[in-house]
Design a protein around this motif. Structure first.
Motif, PDB file in Angstrom:
ATOM      1  N   PHE A 156      37.470  11.341  13.309  1.00 29.64           N
ATOM      2  CA  PHE A 156      38.767  11.563  13.952  1.00 29.64           C
ATOM      3  C   PHE A 156      39.072  13.060  14.087  1.00 29.64           C
ATOM      4  O   PHE A 156      39.590  13.496  15.111  1.00 29.64           O
ATOM      5  CB  PHE A 156      39.886  10.869  13.164  1.00 29.64           C
ATOM      6  CG  PHE A 156      39.925   9.391  13.368  1.00 29.64           C
ATOM      7  CD1 PHE A 156      40.172   8.852  14.622  1.00 29.64           C
ATOM      8  CD2 PHE A 156      39.719   8.519  12.314  1.00 29.64           C
ATOM      9  CE1 PHE A 156      40.208   7.479  14.804  1.00 29.64           C
ATOM     10  CE2 PHE A 156      39.753   7.143  12.491  1.00 29.64           C
ATOM     11  CZ  PHE A 156      39.996   6.620  13.740  1.00 29.64           C
ATOM     12  N   GLY A 157      38.751  13.824  13.055  1.00 26.70           N
ATOM     13  CA  GLY A 157      39.037  15.261  13.055  1.00 26.70           C
ATOM     14  C   GLY A 157      38.262  15.964  14.154  1.00 26.70           C
ATOM     15  O   GLY A 157      38.816  16.773  14.906  1.00 26.70           O
ATOM     16  N   LEU A 206      43.630   3.785   6.674  1.00 27.07           N
ATOM     17  CA  LEU A 206      43.014   4.338   7.876  1.00 27.07           C
ATOM     18  C   LEU A 206      44.010   5.027   8.830  1.00 27.07           C
ATOM     19  O   LEU A 206      43.741   6.155   9.280  1.00 27.07           O
ATOM     20  CB  LEU A 206      42.250   3.225   8.604  1.00 27.07           C
ATOM     21  CG  LEU A 206      41.173   3.645   9.574  1.00 27.07           C
ATOM     22  CD1 LEU A 206      40.189   4.586   8.916  1.00 27.07           C
ATOM     23  CD2 LEU A 206      40.440   2.411  10.102  1.00 27.07           C
ATOM     24  N   PRO A 207      45.161   4.413   9.160  1.00 27.30           N
ATOM     25  CA  PRO A 207      46.091   5.084  10.086  1.00 27.30           C
ATOM     26  C   PRO A 207      46.546   6.458   9.580  1.00 27.30           C
ATOM     27  O   PRO A 207      46.604   7.419  10.364  1.00 27.30           O
ATOM     28  CB  PRO A 207      47.284   4.113  10.159  1.00 27.30           C
ATOM     29  CG  PRO A 207      46.730   2.794   9.762  1.00 27.30           C
ATOM     30  CD  PRO A 207      45.643   3.075   8.790  1.00 27.30           C
ATOM     31  N   VAL A 208      46.856   6.560   8.284  1.00 30.34           N
ATOM     32  CA  VAL A 208      47.322   7.846   7.724  1.00 30.34           C
ATOM     33  C   VAL A 208      46.213   8.880   7.856  1.00 30.34           C
ATOM     34  O   VAL A 208      46.456  10.030   8.286  1.00 30.34           O
ATOM     35  CB  VAL A 208      47.679   7.676   6.218  1.00 30.34           C
ATOM     36  CG1 VAL A 208      48.303   8.928   5.670  1.00 30.34           C
ATOM     37  CG2 VAL A 208      48.561   6.486   6.009  1.00 30.34           C
ATOM     38  N   ILE A 209      45.003   8.468   7.497  1.00 30.69           N
ATOM     39  CA  ILE A 209      43.861   9.391   7.553  1.00 30.69           C
ATOM     40  C   ILE A 209      43.633   9.835   8.999  1.00 30.69           C
ATOM     41  O   ILE A 209      43.393  11.024   9.275  1.00 30.69           O
ATOM     42  CB  ILE A 209      42.584   8.679   7.016  1.00 30.69           C
ATOM     43  CG1 ILE A 209      42.759   8.307   5.538  1.00 30.69           C
ATOM     44  CG2 ILE A 209      41.326   9.522   7.239  1.00 30.69           C
ATOM     45  CD1 ILE A 209      42.704   9.434   4.567  1.00 30.69           C
ATOM     46  N   LEU A 234      33.801   6.209   2.906  1.00 26.96           N
ATOM     47  CA  LEU A 234      34.070   5.655   4.233  1.00 26.96           C
ATOM     48  C   LEU A 234      35.199   6.427   4.924  1.00 26.96           C
ATOM     49  O   LEU A 234      35.102   6.802   6.094  1.00 26.96           O
ATOM     50  CB  LEU A 234      34.478   4.196   4.066  1.00 26.96           C
ATOM     51  CG  LEU A 234      34.003   3.199   5.096  1.00 26.96           C
ATOM     52  CD1 LEU A 234      32.484   3.122   5.108  1.00 26.96           C
ATOM     53  CD2 LEU A 234      34.571   1.818   4.780  1.00 26.96           C
ATOM     54  N   LEU A 235      36.270   6.676   4.165  1.00 31.40           N
ATOM     55  CA  LEU A 235      37.421   7.387   4.733  1.00 31.40           C
ATOM     56  C   LEU A 235      37.066   8.826   5.086  1.00 31.40           C
ATOM     57  O   LEU A 235      37.574   9.386   6.057  1.00 31.40           O
ATOM     58  CB  LEU A 235      38.604   7.362   3.762  1.00 31.40           C
ATOM     59  CG  LEU A 235      39.322   6.021   3.629  1.00 31.40           C
ATOM     60  CD1 LEU A 235      40.358   6.077   2.524  1.00 31.40           C
ATOM     61  CD2 LEU A 235      39.991   5.625   4.938  1.00 31.40           C
ATOM     62  N   ASN A 236      36.181   9.413   4.304  1.00 35.86           N
ATOM     63  CA  ASN A 236      35.733  10.771   4.594  1.00 35.86           C
ATOM     64  C   ASN A 236      34.988  10.796   5.931  1.00 35.86           C
ATOM     65  O   ASN A 236      35.156  11.709   6.747  1.00 35.86           O
ATOM     66  CB  ASN A 236      34.839  11.256   3.454  1.00 35.86           C
ATOM     67  CG  ASN A 236      34.495  12.727   3.587  1.00 35.86           C
ATOM     68  OD1 ASN A 236      35.229  13.491   4.204  1.00 35.86           O
ATOM     69  ND2 ASN A 236      33.371  13.120   3.023  1.00 35.86           N
ATOM     70  N   LEU A 237      34.210   9.742   6.135  1.00 38.67           N
ATOM     71  CA  LEU A 237      33.489   9.608   7.403  1.00 38.67           C
ATOM     72  C   LEU A 237      34.481   9.474   8.560  1.00 38.67           C
ATOM     73  O   LEU A 237      34.366  10.149   9.595  1.00 38.67           O
ATOM     74  CB  LEU A 237      32.600   8.365   7.317  1.00 38.67           C
ATOM     75  CG  LEU A 237      31.469   8.262   8.320  1.00 38.67           C
ATOM     76  CD1 LEU A 237      30.389   9.288   8.003  1.00 38.67           C
ATOM     77  CD2 LEU A 237      30.857   6.857   8.272  1.00 38.67           C
ATOM     78  N   TYR A 238      35.490   8.608   8.357  1.00 37.12           N
ATOM     79  CA  TYR A 238      36.538   8.447   9.379  1.00 37.12           C
ATOM     80  C   TYR A 238      37.217   9.781   9.644  1.00 37.12           C
ATOM     81  O   TYR A 238      37.468  10.150  10.790  1.00 37.12           O
ATOM     82  CB  TYR A 238      37.639   7.483   8.903  1.00 37.12           C
ATOM     83  CG  TYR A 238      37.268   6.049   8.750  1.00 37.12           C
ATOM     84  CD1 TYR A 238      36.379   5.425   9.609  1.00 37.12           C
ATOM     85  CD2 TYR A 238      37.854   5.278   7.745  1.00 37.12           C
ATOM     86  CE1 TYR A 238      36.057   4.088   9.462  1.00 37.12           C
ATOM     87  CE2 TYR A 238      37.545   3.941   7.586  1.00 37.12           C
ATOM     88  CZ  TYR A 238      36.645   3.350   8.438  1.00 37.12           C
ATOM     89  OH  TYR A 238      36.346   2.039   8.288  1.00 37.12           O
TER      90      TYR A 238
END
Lengths: 293, 265
Positions: free
Chosen positions: A198-199, A89-92, A190-194
Motif C-alpha cells: 500500500f505504501g 488491514l484498513p488502518v494499516i 503479513l501486515l508488514n507486507l501489506y
C-alpha cells in the motif's frame, strides 16, 4: 551545694546531647541500611522478574514447537489471525498510503533541487520497507491487539477461567498464549507486507497526481533500489515485533491476580513495555543490517 | 486415585490461609469438606486438585508428590479428575456446548462430534438441564451455570471429582437429580471431595467429614465417629454450618446432639 547542682546540670545536658548524637547517628545508619535494603530488594526482584519473563518466553517457544506438531487449538489461532491480521488491514492501508504519499511529495519537491531526484526510490525503500513499515505496524498492533490480548487474559484470570483450563488438563500457555504468539507473529509479517504494498503503490498514485510517470518505470526503479537484505531485515523486524507484542501482552495478562481493577493497569503496562522493547529491537536490527551490508 | 496431604499449608502476602493439614483420601470414598465461610474450603480443594501450588507441605497423588511433578505431569493428573467451581468458571467466549465439548476435543481429537454430543445429551438428561446449549454462559442463571460446570467436570469421566458448593442455587428438581448423579458416581467407585453446606449431601453421601476452621484442620473422621465427637468446637461448627441447610429429616442432624439442641426443632 549550688556548684554541685550546676555540675550535675551540665553533666545532664552533656549526656542528653550525647544521646541525641547517638540517636541521630543510629537513625542515619538505619536510614542508610533501609535505603540499601530497599534498593537491593528492588534489584533482586527486577532480576527475578527478568528471569521469570525469560522462562515464560522459553516456555512459549517450546510449546509453539509442540503446537505446530499437534495443532490442538487451531480455532484460537485462526481467530487471532483474523482479529490481528485481517481486521487491522484498513488502518494499516490508510496509514501506509498516507506515509508513502508524504514521502513522495517531499522527495519530488526537494530532491531535484539538489540534482538527486532518483534518490526518492532508495528513500522510499529505506523509510517504508526497512524502517517505518515494521515499526508503525508494530505500534498499531501493540495498541490494538496487545491491549486486547492482555485485557482478555486478565479478565479470564479474574473469572477463574484460567483455573478451569488447568482443572481440565489444558495448559493455558499452550492453549491461550501460543496461538496468540503464532497468530500475532504471522499477522505482523503479513501486515508488514501489506504496509509495503500500500505504501509503495499509494506513493505511485499520488505521484501520478502531480507528475506524469510510467508505472513500469516507477516499479523498475523501486525494484532496483530494493535488495534481498531489505526484505529480510523488514521481515525480521516485523517477526520480532510480533513476538514481543504477543509475549508481553500474554505475560501481563497472566500477571493479573484477583481483581478486575488490575486488568487495565496490566494492559497499560503491556503497551508501554511493548513499545520500548519494539524500539530497542528495531534499533538493534538496524545496526545489525548496517554491519551486515 | 488416592490423595494424601502431609502438613499442607498455603501462605500468600505474609498471611497464612491454610496451615498444617494432613489427611488421606481413599479411593472411592466421599469426603465432605465443611467449615464456616472463609475457613479455606475452596483453597483446600484447589490445592488438592493441583490448580494452586502449595507453599508448604506436600500433596501425594497415588504416592507421588505433586511438587516434584512437571507441569505436563500435573496436567495429565488433572485429566483424571474433574473440578466444579463455586462460581462455575465457564468459558465466556464459548457456547455451553463448546464449554462441554472443549476438554474432550482437546484431549481426544479422534472422538467424533456425534460421540461427544451423545455424552453431553446423557448428562443433560441426567441433570434435567433445559436451557439451550447454543447460548453463552452470560445468558444463564447462577443455578444453570453451576449445572453446566458439573456437567463439564464429568465430561472426561474422572476418577476423582472436586466439587465446590455444587448444590448452590439449584432448584429442587435439579438438586434431586444432582443427588442421584452423585449417588451413581459413588456406587461407580468414583472418589468425591465436596465442599458443601448441604445437609442432604452430608447425610446421604458422605463417608468422611473434614472440618476446617480459620485455615486449620479441626477434624477428619468418618461420619459415624464425628456424630459422637466430644470436641465442642467441631460440634459448634457443624451446627453453625448445617444451620444454613434446610434439611429436617437427615441423619446428619444427629451430629447436632439431642433434639432440644436442634436449631430446626
Amino acid at each position: 551545694m549550688a556548684k554541685i547542682k550546676r555540675v550535675r546540670t551540665h553533666l545532664d545536658r552533656f549526656s542528653l546531647a550525647c544521646r541525641d548524637c547517638i540517636q541521630y547517628y543510629v537513625g542515619q545508619r538505619a536510614t542508610a541500611v533501609n535505603i540499601a535494603e530497599r534498593t537491593g530488594s528492588r534489584i533482586f526482584s527486577s532480576g527475578e522478574a527478568f528471569f521469570y519473563a525469560m522462562g515464560y518466553f522459553y516456555r512459549i517457544l517450546r510449546e509453539s514447537f509442540f503446537f505446530l506438531l499437534h495443532k490442538k487449538s487451531r480455532r484460537v489461532l485462526t481467530f487471532q489471525i483474523l482479529f490481528t491480521g485481517v481486521e487491522a488491514l484498513p488502518v494499516i492501508a490508510v496509514i501506509s498510503i498516507g506515509l508513502g504519499a508524504i514521502i513522495i511529495i517531499q522527495g519530488v519537491a526537494l530532491l531535484p533541487q539538489f540534482g538527486q531526484g532518483e534518490l526518492v526510490y532508495p528513500i522510499l525503500i529505506t523509510v517504508i520497507t526497512r524502517e517505518l513499515g515494521p515499526i508503525l505496524t508494530a505500534f498499531i498492533i501493540a495498541a490494538r491487539s496487545g491491549t486486547a490480548i492482555s485485557t482478555e487474559i486478565g479478565n479470564m484470570v479474574v473469572s477463574h477461567e484460567i483455573e478451569a483450563y488447568v482443572s481440565n488438563g489444558i495448559d493455558p500457555i499452550s492453549y491461550l498464549a501460543v496461538p496468540r504468539f503464532l497468530g500475532v507473529v504471522f499477522s505482523m509479517m503479513l501486515l508488514n507486507l501489506y504496509f509495503n504494498i500500500f505504501g509503495l503503490l499509494g506513493s505511485f498514485v499520488v505521484t501520478t497526481l502531480i507528475t506524469t510517470i510510467d508505472f513500469r518505470y516507477y516499479v523498475f526503479n523501486l525494484m532496483n533500489a530494493l535488495t534481498a537484505a531489505d526484505i529480510l531485515v523488514s521481515l525480521a523486524k516485523s517477526a520480532v515485533a510480533g513476538a514481543i507484542i504477543s509475549v508481553v501482552a500474554t505475560y501481563y495478562g497472566f500477571q493479573v491476580k484477583v481483581a478486575s481493577t488490575e486488568v487495565p493497569v496490566m494492559a497499560i503496562k503491556s503497551v508501554g513495555r511493548g513499545f520500548i522493547l519494539i524500539i530497542l529491537s528495531n534499533a538493534f536490527l538496524t545496526v545489525m543490517y548496517y554491519l551486515w551490508t | 486415585m488416592i490423595i494424601e496431604l502431609q502438613n499442607l499449608s498455603f501462605t500468600s502476602g505474609g498471611e497464612t490461609f491454610l496451615q498444617d493439614i494432613s489427611c488421606r483420601i481413599e479411593e472411592g470414598s466421599v469426603v465432605l469438606v465443611m467449615g464456616p465461610g472463609g475457613s479455606g474450603k475452596t483453597l483446600l480443594l484447589k490445592l488438592m486438585a493441583g490448580i494452586v501450588p502449595a507453599t508448604g507441605g506436600e500433596i501425594l497423588v497415588d504416592g507421588e508428590p505433586l511438587s516434584r511433578m512437571s507441569d505436563r505431569q500435573i496436567l495429565k493428573t488433572n485429566l483424571r479428575q474433574g473440578f466444579v467451581f463455586q462460581d462455575a468458571a465457564l468459558w465466556q467466549n464459548l457456547s455451553l456446548r463448546q464449554n462441554l465439548s472443549l476438554p474432550v476435543q482437546y484431549h481426544f481429537p479422534s472422538r467424533s462430534v456425534q460421540e461427544i454430543n451423545s455424552s453431553i445429551d446423557l448428562l443433560v438428561r441426567k441433570l434435567g438441564f433445559r436451557a439451550n446449549l447454543e447460548l453463552r454462559p452470560a445468558h444463564l442463571s447462577g443455578g444453570n451455570r453451576t449445572t453446566v460446570s458439573i456437567m463439564r467436570a464429568l465430561m472426561l469421566d474422572p476418577e476423582l471429582c472436586f466439587m465446590d458448593e455444587p448444590s448452590n442455587g439449584l432448584d429442587g428438581a435439579t438438586h434431586d437429580n444432582l443427588l442421584e448423579l452423585l449417588k451413581e458416581l459413588k456406587s461407580g467407585g468414583r472418589t468425591l471431595v465436596i465442599a458443601s453446606h448441604d445437609g442432604e449431601i452430608a447425610s446421604l453421601l458422605a463417608d468422611w467429614i473434614l472440618v476446617l476452621d480459620e485455615g486449620r484442620l479441626l477434624a477428619f473422621d468418618t461420619v459415624q465417629n464425628l456424630k459422637h465427637t466430644e470436641d465442642e468446637r467441631v460440634r459448634a461448627i457443624l451446627r453453625e454450618v448445617l444451620d444454613l441447610s434446610t434439611t429436617y429429616d437427615t441423619d446428619i442432624l444427629e451430629i447436632l446432639g439431642e433434639s432440644d439442641e436442634n436449631p430446626f426443632a
